[in-house]
Design a protein around this motif. Structure first.
Motif, short mmCIF file in Angstrom:
data_model
loop_
_atom_site.label_atom_id
_atom_site.label_comp_id
_atom_site.label_asym_id
_atom_site.label_seq_id
_atom_site.Cartn_x
_atom_site.Cartn_y
_atom_site.Cartn_z
N GLN A 1 40.07 34.87 38.43
CA GLN A 1 40.93 35.13 37.28
C GLN A 1 41.47 36.55 37.30
O GLN A 1 42.67 36.78 37.11
N THR A 2 40.61 37.54 37.54
CA THR A 2 41.07 38.93 37.51
C THR A 2 41.94 39.25 38.73
O THR A 2 42.93 39.98 38.61
N HIS A 3 41.60 38.70 39.90
CA HIS A 3 42.43 38.95 41.08
C HIS A 3 43.82 38.35 40.90
O HIS A 3 44.83 38.99 41.21
N ILE B 1 43.39 32.05 45.48
CA ILE B 1 43.91 32.83 44.36
C ILE B 1 45.29 32.30 43.96
O ILE B 1 45.60 32.18 42.78
N ILE B 2 46.10 31.97 44.96
CA ILE B 2 47.43 31.45 44.68
C ILE B 2 47.34 30.09 43.99
O ILE B 2 48.12 29.79 43.06
N GLN B 3 46.39 29.24 44.41
CA GLN B 3 46.22 27.96 43.73
C GLN B 3 45.86 28.17 42.26
O GLN B 3 46.34 27.45 41.37
N TYR B 4 45.02 29.14 41.99
CA TYR B 4 44.66 29.46 40.61
C TYR B 4 45.89 29.95 39.85
O TYR B 4 46.13 29.57 38.69
N TYR B 5 46.67 30.80 40.49
CA TYR B 5 47.90 31.32 39.88
C TYR B 5 48.84 30.17 39.51
O TYR B 5 49.35 30.10 38.39
N ILE B 6 49.06 29.25 40.47
CA ILE B 6 49.96 28.12 40.24
C ILE B 6 49.49 27.29 39.05
O ILE B 6 50.29 26.89 38.20
#
Length: 346
Positions: A134-136, A163-168
């Protein structure tokens, strides 16, 4: 015993699960520690510069950038989306600066490679770990929101692709909650040798039952960090057999210095799988794998492609560190072709 060892590896490996908590970004506090930089510095190439993006926490995040080349026909820069590169475990922004940033900038793309907190030349947060998914992701979003004028393409490798999957997933959530500005829109995303959205359990059991020797080597290499001291193991883990030893030694030294603290506490993330799903075709996405990947197998690549409703591409003759491998241009050319198609869609 083998199962326990490999499961132990995956609690400290570059294959974390996705955090699915609310979108409130937790800001770490700065640590006043001058001895926090890499002891083996990475010398930038011609046309590259290093800047430090100050996060709301007060911490500075290293960014290596290179502006896109001008179109010689009309002397103005081609209108392409900016590219943001996110590294995986034991790496930092330098891994993109070696080959791919010069390649894509020469094709007219402004390139920005980020070093996550506690990695490369970025500051370290307080505590024993660098942060959470989450923070990254929030740090990447902060850079996009404050520094870029148009939606970028995010490119992530291994853990960086998670991280990108989380962002998406949180772009969708932001739209639902009318908080879209927290995670700015993207022009597209590229997942390179990514861990599958369901996490690493499938990889674990496939390795144990079909490749027990490889399972032991991966455990020793990454969990015990033996790749830092064994040249053959470092080569087998990250690179093709044809990779020259002097290059492996150089990257091995940089990898030793790149990760000064764990990216996060993986034990706290194991119960939060799978990655939240997103509507099919909600974002233009390329899933790219390496045929000789020692870490992420073909089944893992297929799972990621199926999850996002795209056909994955596996590049022949390259290994896990596709952007550093001796045939790095193979993957770069696939991405460049995809980016060209992306511009026609836009």
């Amino acid at each position: 015993m083998a199962a326990a060892a490999l499961l132990s590896f995956h609690t400290v490996s570059p294959f974390p699960p996705i955090l699915s908590s609310p979108i409130i970004t937790i800001k770490p506090r700065a640590v006043l520690n001058e001895a926090r930089k890499m002891r083996v510095p990475y010398e930038l190439k011609q046309g590259q510069s290093r800047l430090f993006h100050e996060l709301p926490s007060g911490l500075n995040m290293e960014v290596i950038m290179q502006k896109g080349a001008a179109d010689e026909r009309n002397k103005r820069k081609i209108e392409n989306p900016p590219l943001i590169f996110v590294h995986g475990s034991y790496h930092a922004a330098w891994c993109w600066a070696e080959h791919w940033i010069p390649f894509f900038s020469a094709s007219g793309y402004d390139c920005y490679a980020i070093s996550l907190l506690g990695q490369g030349e970025s500051d370290e947060p307080a505590g024993s770990v660098a942060g959470t998914l989450q923070t990254h992701a929030g740090d990447v979003a902060d850079f996009i929101r404050r520094k870029l004028m148009s939606p970028p393409v995010l490119l992530g490798h291994s853990f960086g692709a998670l991280i990108i999957q989380y962002y998406i997933a949180n772009i969708k959530n932001d739209q639902f909650l009318d908080l879209e500005n927290l995670y700015p829109k993207l022009a597209g995303a590229v997942l390179v040798c990514s861990v599958p959205p369901s996490g690493n359990s499938g990889l674990i059991w496939r390795y144990l039952f079909t490749k027990p020797v490889a399972a032991f080597k991966v455990t020793r290499s990454l969990a015990a960090k033996a790749f830092q001291t064994s040249l053959p193991l470092c080569k087998e883990t990250f690179f093709s057999a044809a990779m020259e030893d002097h290059l492996v030694l150089r990257y091995q030294e940089l990898m030793k210095e790149s990760s000064r603290m764990p990216l996060f506490d993986l034990r706290k993330l194991n119960a939060s799988l799978p990655v939240p799903s997103v509507p099919k075709s909600s974002i233009e996405l390329l899933v790219l794998g390496a045929n000789d990947d020692f870490i992420v197998d073909g089944e893992g690549l297929k799972e990621t492609g199926t999850f996002y409703g795209v056909s994955p591409i596996s590049v022949e003759g390259v290994a896990h560190d596709m952007m550093l491998d001796c045939s790095w241009e193979k993957g770069a050319n696939v991405i460049l072709s995809w980016l060209s198609g992306l511009s026609t869609i836009r």
